[in-house]
Structures are given as structure tokens and as C-alpha cells.
Design a protein around this motif. Structure first.
Motif, PDB file in Angstrom:
ATOM      1  N   THR A  45      59.335  24.980  16.249  1.00 29.86           N
ATOM      2  CA  THR A  45      58.677  26.599  16.110  1.00 29.86           C
ATOM      3  C   THR A  45      57.376  26.497  16.159  1.00 29.86           C
ATOM      4  O   THR A  45      56.552  27.710  16.032  1.00 29.86           O
ATOM      5  CB  THR A  45      59.997  26.398  14.848  1.00 29.86           C
ATOM      6  N   VAL A  46      56.520  26.003  16.013  1.00 25.73           N
ATOM      7  CA  VAL A  46      55.481  25.553  15.803  1.00 25.73           C
ATOM      8  C   VAL A  46      54.303  26.527  16.725  1.00 25.73           C
ATOM      9  O   VAL A  46      54.510  25.586  18.773  1.00 25.73           O
ATOM     10  CB  VAL A  46      54.045  24.894  15.277  1.00 25.73           C
ATOM     11  N   PRO A  47      54.037  27.544  17.875  1.00 27.75           N
ATOM     12  CA  PRO A  47      53.077  28.382  18.503  1.00 27.75           C
ATOM     13  C   PRO A  47      51.987  27.486  18.771  1.00 27.75           C
ATOM     14  O   PRO A  47      51.087  26.531  17.632  1.00 27.75           O
ATOM     15  CB  PRO A  47      52.755  30.114  18.042  1.00 27.75           C
ATOM     16  N   ALA A  48      51.232  28.055  20.136  1.00 28.14           N
ATOM     17  CA  ALA A  48      49.982  27.381  20.213  1.00 28.14           C
ATOM     18  C   ALA A  48      48.908  27.790  19.695  1.00 28.14           C
ATOM     19  O   ALA A  48      48.969  28.868  19.192  1.00 28.14           O
ATOM     20  CB  ALA A  48      49.728  27.314  21.875  1.00 28.14           C
ATOM     21  N   PHE A  49      47.705  26.895  18.535  1.00 28.92           N
ATOM     22  CA  PHE A  49      47.145  27.150  17.960  1.00 28.92           C
ATOM     23  C   PHE A  49      45.608  26.926  18.125  1.00 28.92           C
ATOM     24  O   PHE A  49      45.959  26.023  18.783  1.00 28.92           O
ATOM     25  CB  PHE A  49      47.359  27.777  16.648  1.00 28.92           C
ATOM     26  N   GLY A  50      44.586  27.635  17.661  1.00 26.87           N
ATOM     27  CA  GLY A  50      43.266  26.700  17.657  1.00 26.87           C
ATOM     28  C   GLY A  50      42.933  26.880  16.111  1.00 26.87           C
ATOM     29  O   GLY A  50      43.030  27.395  15.515  1.00 26.87           O
ATOM     30  N   GLU A  51      41.364  25.738  16.326  1.00 30.26           N
ATOM     31  CA  GLU A  51      40.686  25.873  15.234  1.00 30.26           C
ATOM     32  C   GLU A  51      39.609  25.575  15.327  1.00 30.26           C
ATOM     33  O   GLU A  51      39.205  24.696  16.194  1.00 30.26           O
ATOM     34  CB  GLU A  51      40.751  24.326  13.988  1.00 30.26           C
ATOM     35  N   THR A  52      38.738  25.788  14.818  1.00 27.06           N
ATOM     36  CA  THR A  52      36.666  26.171  14.700  1.00 27.06           C
ATOM     37  C   THR A  52      36.336  25.538  13.908  1.00 27.06           C
ATOM     38  O   THR A  52      36.179  26.184  12.540  1.00 27.06           O
ATOM     39  CB  THR A  52      36.776  27.902  14.975  1.00 27.06           C
ATOM     40  N   TYR A  53      35.503  24.589  14.264  1.00 25.26           N
ATOM     41  CA  TYR A  53      34.680  24.134  12.926  1.00 25.26           C
ATOM     42  C   TYR A  53      33.642  24.293  13.050  1.00 25.26           C
ATOM     43  O   TYR A  53      32.822  24.267  14.595  1.00 25.26           O
ATOM     44  CB  TYR A  53      34.793  22.316  13.641  1.00 25.26           C
ATOM     45  N   LEU A  54      32.723  24.009  11.961  1.00 24.08           N
ATOM     46  CA  LEU A  54      30.896  23.606  12.164  1.00 24.08           C
ATOM     47  C   LEU A  54      30.119  23.019  11.648  1.00 24.08           C
ATOM     48  O   LEU A  54      30.759  22.647  10.690  1.00 24.08           O
ATOM     49  CB  LEU A  54      30.496  25.500  11.284  1.00 24.08           C
ATOM     50  N   ILE A  55      29.814  22.496  12.220  1.00 24.24           N
ATOM     51  CA  ILE A  55      28.578  21.712  11.834  1.00 24.24           C
ATOM     52  C   ILE A  55      27.186  21.750  11.087  1.00 24.24           C
ATOM     53  O   ILE A  55      27.324  22.210  11.636  1.00 24.24           O
ATOM     54  CB  ILE A  55      28.428  20.731  13.109  1.00 24.24           C
ATOM     55  N   ALA A  56      27.335  21.020  10.242  1.00 22.40           N
ATOM     56  CA  ALA A  56      26.315  20.803   9.133  1.00 22.40           C
ATOM     57  C   ALA A  56      25.636  20.402   8.963  1.00 22.40           C
ATOM     58  O   ALA A  56      26.517  18.503   8.814  1.00 22.40           O
ATOM     59  CB  ALA A  56      27.069  22.211   7.979  1.00 22.40           C
ATOM     60  N   ALA A  57      25.158  20.385   8.769  1.00 20.40           N
ATOM     61  CA  ALA A  57      24.156  19.120   7.206  1.00 20.40           C
ATOM     62  C   ALA A  57      25.206  18.200   6.349  1.00 20.40           C
ATOM     63  O   ALA A  57      25.949  19.543   5.494  1.00 20.40           O
ATOM     64  CB  ALA A  57      22.924  19.602   7.053  1.00 20.40           C
ATOM     65  N   GLY A  58      25.041  17.511   5.523  1.00 19.03           N
ATOM     66  CA  GLY A  58      25.691  16.725   4.694  1.00 19.03           C
ATOM     67  C   GLY A  58      24.805  16.802   3.784  1.00 19.03           C
ATOM     68  O   GLY A  58      23.889  17.340   3.358  1.00 19.03           O
ATOM     69  N   ILE A  59      25.562  15.844   2.793  1.00 20.14           N
ATOM     70  CA  ILE A  59      25.175  15.893   1.459  1.00 20.14           C
ATOM     71  C   ILE A  59      24.359  14.541   1.373  1.00 20.14           C
ATOM     72  O   ILE A  59      22.583  14.847   0.837  1.00 20.14           O
ATOM     73  CB  ILE A  59      26.365  15.747   0.300  1.00 20.14           C
ATOM     74  N   SER A  60      24.479  13.743   1.910  1.00 27.65           N
ATOM     75  CA  SER A  60      23.464  12.384   1.784  1.00 27.65           C
ATOM     76  C   SER A  60      22.510  12.876   3.501  1.00 27.65           C
ATOM     77  O   SER A  60      22.578  13.527   4.231  1.00 27.65           O
ATOM     78  CB  SER A  60      24.401  11.303   2.574  1.00 27.65           C
ATOM     79  N   GLU A  61      21.380  12.223   3.213  1.00 26.35           N
ATOM     80  CA  GLU A  61      20.166  11.946   4.082  1.00 26.35           C
ATOM     81  C   GLU A  61      20.927  11.948   5.753  1.00 26.35           C
ATOM     82  O   GLU A  61      21.204  10.313   4.866  1.00 26.35           O
ATOM     83  CB  GLU A  61      19.302  11.841   3.713  1.00 26.35           C
ATOM     84  N   GLY A  62      20.980  12.641   6.529  1.00 27.42           N
ATOM     85  CA  GLY A  62      21.319  11.927   7.865  1.00 27.42           C
ATOM     86  C   GLY A  62      22.653  12.098   8.071  1.00 27.42           C
ATOM     87  O   GLY A  62      23.017  11.712   9.082  1.00 27.42           O
ATOM     88  N   PHE A  63      23.179  12.213   7.021  1.00 28.54           N
ATOM     89  CA  PHE A  63      24.885  12.564   7.633  1.00 28.54           C
ATOM     90  C   PHE A  63      25.500  14.738   7.490  1.00 28.54           C
ATOM     91  O   PHE A  63      24.520  15.295   7.449  1.00 28.54           O
ATOM     92  CB  PHE A  63      25.379  12.437   5.791  1.00 28.54           C
ATOM     93  N   LEU A  64      26.183  14.391   7.713  1.00 29.09           N
ATOM     94  CA  LEU A  64      26.681  15.575   8.108  1.00 29.09           C
ATOM     95  C   LEU A  64      28.353  16.317   8.108  1.00 29.09           C
ATOM     96  O   LEU A  64      29.211  15.395   7.915  1.00 29.09           O
ATOM     97  CB  LEU A  64      27.129  16.620  10.100  1.00 29.09           C
ATOM     98  N   SER A  65      28.595  17.901   7.879  1.00 30.71           N
ATOM     99  CA  SER A  65      29.805  18.218   7.490  1.00 30.71           C
ATOM    100  C   SER A  65      30.224  18.838   8.671  1.00 30.71           C
ATOM    101  O   SER A  65      29.305  18.956   9.383  1.00 30.71           O
ATOM    102  CB  SER A  65      29.702  18.870   6.088  1.00 30.71           C
ATOM    103  N   MET A  66      31.573  19.103   8.257  1.00 33.81           N
ATOM    104  CA  MET A  66      32.748  20.076  10.103  1.00 33.81           C
ATOM    105  C   MET A  66      33.396  21.009   8.959  1.00 33.81           C
ATOM    106  O   MET A  66      34.086  19.999   8.429  1.00 33.81           O
ATOM    107  CB  MET A  66      32.922  19.097  10.614  1.00 33.81           C
TER     108      MET A  66
END
Length: 207
Positions: A129-150
Motif C-alpha cells: 500500500t506504500v506508493p513509490a517515493f523519494g528522499e533527498t539528503y544533504l551532505i554537510a560537515a560533521g561535528i568531528s574534524e574530517g567527519f560528515l553529516s547527512m
């Protein structure tokens, strides 16, 4: 996964946990479910179904979204699905090969690694019963140096979808050295479109 149902699909987990919580504080391993049809009248037979909460949850899930398990041969598989498929066949070499190939495909891509500002779109096929769908994520700087968030920016699943909170945003991370790894392995590269500096660098759905 939502395109092809995983055993750790949050919808299946939610249904299972809801059934287990019908008896607060109970130990899940000791629970069973009885469904009884008591027909009216003396001496009428009593029909009964007995199973576990997990078994009932899978029946409910199957009625709503389709049966969890092995996808059709014509469906594209994520690296994790290929590994699990090989594991079910007791093919250890195939399981390891699927994981190694998935890792190599990501880390050898000309656009790898992800960079702050990258947009990552994941497409989920319809299921039950779940239709097709999408998600959009943004990559950004993380809290720790050299790490990333999404961070999830948006999704296209209708707001009245049951269990919405458990179905969207599950791949968001706050501090990770490689935020694409889980998404790449679970959803699969064929579901992803990655945009960098306004241009697509990976189009997984392209034929």
C-alpha cells in the motif's frame, strides 16, 4: 528496504514490537498469540490459530506491503541484498564477494568520497500500500574534524502514510567518516542519484 523489503524493515519491526507490547513488561521470547473463532451454540467447534508475535507481524506486513524475502530475479539488488541472498544459499564466497564488490564499487567511483554540499536522492519503488517515493539528503560537515553529516531535506511520501516516522530519514547521520556507505549497501547504488555542484555525478536509475 522499502523497494525490496528487508527483515530489518522498520515497518515490520514496528508491527512486531506493537504486538509484543500488548503485555507490558513481557519477555518477547515467551510470548505467543492465539486467535480463536468461538462459534455460537453448545458443542460447536472452536477454531484456533496459534503463533508468535513475529509470525503474526509478518502476516500483517505481507497483507499490507507484500511478502518479505527474496526479490524477483528481474529486480536489481543492493550489495547487502546480494550478500543476504548468497547467505540463504549457504554460499559463503558469494556473500563475501557481494560485500567486497559493493565496497569497491563505491570507493572506486570517480566522485568518491562525498563532499559537503552534495545532494543525495534515493528512490524507493512502490510496495504493497506504500506508493513509490523519494528522499533527498544533504551532505554537510560533521561535528568531528574530517567527519560528515547527512541530513534529510525532504521526502515525497504522503503525510498520511501509516508508520511514516519509521519509514523516512533512516539514513540520516550526524557524524560519520563515510555517510554514504550504509545507504549504498542497503538501498543500493541503483536507487541513488548524487548531485555535486549542480551536476549529476552518479545516476543509479539510468538505463
Amino acid at each position: 528496504m522499502r523497494p525490496t523489503v528487508r527483515r530489518d524493515d522498520p515497518r515490520l519491526q514496528i508491527i512486531t514490537e506493537t504486538l509484543q507490547k500488548l503485555i507490558p513488561g513481557a519477555t518477547p521470547a515467551f510470548l505467543s498469540v492465539d486467535v480463536i473463532e468461538a462459534l455460537p451454540g453448545p458443542g460447536e467447534p472452536c477454531n484456533r490459530w496459534t503463533g508468535t508475535p513475529a509470525g503474526l507481524a509478518e502476516r500483517i506486513y505481507t497483507a499490507l506491503y507484500g511478502r518479505p524475502g527474496r526479490p524477483r530475479p528481474d529486480e536489481q539488488l543492493s550489495p547487502l541484498e546480494r550478500a543476504e541472498d548468497a547467505k540463504r544459499r549457504r554460499d559463503l564466497d558469494g556473500e563475501i564477494s557481494a560485500l567486497v564488490q559493493g565496497h569497491t564499487a563505491l570507493t572506486s567511483a570517480p566522485w568518491y568520497p562525498a563532499r559537503p554540499g552534495d545532494l543525495v536522492h534515493v528512490h524507493y519503488e512502490a510496495g504493497g500500500t506504500v506508493p513509490a517515493f523519494g528522499e533527498t539528503y544533504l551532505i554537510a560537515a560533521g561535528i568531528s574534524e574530517g567527519f560528515l553529516s547527512m541530513q534529510m531535506l525532504a521526502h515525497t511520501l504522503p503525510a498520511d502514510t501509516e508508520f511514516l516516522d519509521g519509514m523516512v530519514g533512516c539514513f540520516a547521520v550526524k557524524d560519520d567518516p563515510d555517510p554514504l556507505m550504509e545507504l549504498w549497501f542497503e538501498a543500493g547504488p541503483h536507487t541513488l542519484t548524487i548531485i555535486r555542484d549542480g551536476r549529476p555525478v552518479h545516476i543509479g536509475g539510468a538505463r
